[in-house]
Design a protein around this motif. Structure first.
Motif, PDB file in Angstrom:
ATOM      1  N   LEU A   1       0.828  -1.202   0.000  1.00 55.45           N
ATOM      2  CA  LEU A   1       0.000   0.000   0.000  1.00 55.45           C
ATOM      3  C   LEU A   1       0.867   1.258   0.000  1.00 55.45           C
ATOM      4  CD1 LEU A   1      -2.855   1.233   0.246  1.00 55.45           C
ATOM      5  CD2 LEU A   1      -2.642   1.001   2.731  1.00 55.45           C
ATOM      6  N   TYR A   2       2.039   1.136   0.630  1.00 52.60           N
ATOM      7  CA  TYR A   2       2.963   2.266   0.698  1.00 52.60           C
ATOM      8  C   TYR A   2       4.306   1.855   0.079  1.00 52.60           C
ATOM      9  CZ  TYR A   2      -0.294   3.100   4.585  1.00 52.60           C
ATOM     10  OH  TYR A   2      -1.411   3.216   5.367  1.00 52.60           O
TER      11      TYR A   2
ATOM     12  N   TRP B   1       7.350  -1.351   4.068  1.00 54.90           N
ATOM     13  CA  TRP B   1       6.620  -2.563   4.457  1.00 54.90           C
ATOM     14  C   TRP B   1       5.226  -2.140   4.925  1.00 54.90           C
ATOM     15  CZ3 TRP B   1       9.792  -4.313   1.656  1.00 54.90           C
ATOM     16  CH2 TRP B   1      10.803  -5.236   1.910  1.00 54.90           C
ATOM     17  N   SER B   2       4.236  -2.623   4.262  1.00 52.26           N
ATOM     18  CA  SER B   2       2.880  -2.140   4.469  1.00 52.26           C
ATOM     19  C   SER B   2       1.899  -3.231   4.050  1.00 52.26           C
ATOM     20  CB  SER B   2       2.652  -0.857   3.661  1.00 52.26           C
ATOM     21  OG  SER B   2       2.885  -1.070   2.284  1.00 52.26           O
ATOM     22  N   PRO B   3       0.610  -3.042   4.284  1.00 52.36           N
ATOM     23  CA  PRO B   3      -0.340  -4.075   3.866  1.00 52.36           C
ATOM     24  C   PRO B   3      -0.357  -4.237   2.343  1.00 52.36           C
ATOM     25  CG  PRO B   3      -1.487  -2.091   4.565  1.00 52.36           C
ATOM     26  CD  PRO B   3      -0.063  -1.924   4.978  1.00 52.36           C
ATOM     27  N   PHE B   4      -0.921  -5.364   1.917  1.00 52.94           N
ATOM     28  CA  PHE B   4      -0.944  -5.694   0.497  1.00 52.94           C
ATOM     29  C   PHE B   4      -2.308  -5.297  -0.071  1.00 52.94           C
ATOM     30  CE2 PHE B   4       2.728  -7.764   1.781  1.00 52.94           C
ATOM     31  CZ  PHE B   4       2.467  -8.734   2.749  1.00 52.94           C
TER      32      PHE B   4
END
Lengths: 108, 120
Positions: B100-101, B104-107
């Protein structure tokens, strides 16, 4: 390594509220993300950063996170909500992505 | 419209190698981290590897570290996973996922996956 524990299954009647828990050591200090996966389909992000919803996700999906438990709440459950749900965090100590064990939601 | 299309899966013998590719479109590829996530038949999701927008940060699950190598070509809007010394337990559907970003971020977007079967 960091472990996330979810109940294997949750059953709920249509129109009722489903709550899916995700347990982890001090998970309240992490950002928790939730995915919905229907059979034969790729996962879909339904809640991120504990309680935010991506565009297009109904307000019926909400999240909270505190202490050692994060919770995904599905209000006014519909038949189309029947799916597997996974929580996910980033383990900063190892820089690894971690998924929960998954919960199958059955709509009665 | 964001699209992620994986390719390169197939049947391979234990100990052999395979290279997966993910073709991305519909977004500015070099603005985001990218990841590989796998799902063994009938099992849950497992994060395999991730790479930051500029390849400066790379991570691997312990189960694949030293055997798999993630890379990206921002000029070609493509993500790769080189898988060496494959084992039966690597059998899974491999998804390419967009962060998302930039970090390391949500998918937030996933491909449909490519199936890898390791068997003699």
């Amino acid at each position: 390594s960091y472990v996330l524990t979810q109940p294997p299954s949750v059953s709920v009647a249509p129109g009722q509220t489903a709550r899916i828990t995700c347990g982890g050591n001090n998970i309240g200090s992490k950002s928790v993300h939730w995915y919905q996966q229907k059979p034969g389909q790729a996962p879909v992000l339904v809640v991120y950063d504990d309680s935010d919803r991506p565009s297009g996700i109904p307000e019926r999906f909400s999240g909270s996170n505190s202490g050692n438990t994060a919770t995904l709440t599905i209000s006014r459950v519909e038949a189309g909500d029947e799916a597997d749900y996974y929580c996910q965090v980033w383990d900063s100590s190892s820089d690894h992505g971690v998924f929960g064990t998954g919960t199958k939601v059955t709509v009665l | 419209e964001v699209q992620l299309v994986e390719s390169g899966g197939g049947l391979v013998q234990p100990g052999r190698s395979l290279r997966l590719s993910c073709a991305a479109s519909g977004f500015t590829f070099d603005d985001y981290a990218m990841h590989w996530v796998r799902q063994a038949p009938g099992k849950g999701l497992e994060w395999v590897s991730g790479i930051s927008w500029n390849s400066g940060s790379i991570g691997y699950a312990d189960s694949v570290k030293g055997r798999f190598t993630i890379s990206r070509d921002n000029a070609k809007n493509s993500l790769y996973l080189q898988m060496n010394s494959l084992r039966a337990e690597d059998t899974a559907l491999y998804y390419c996922a967009k962060g998302l970003y930039s970090g390391w971020s949500p998918f937030d977007y996933w491909g449909q996956g490519t199936l890898v079967t390791v068997s003699s």
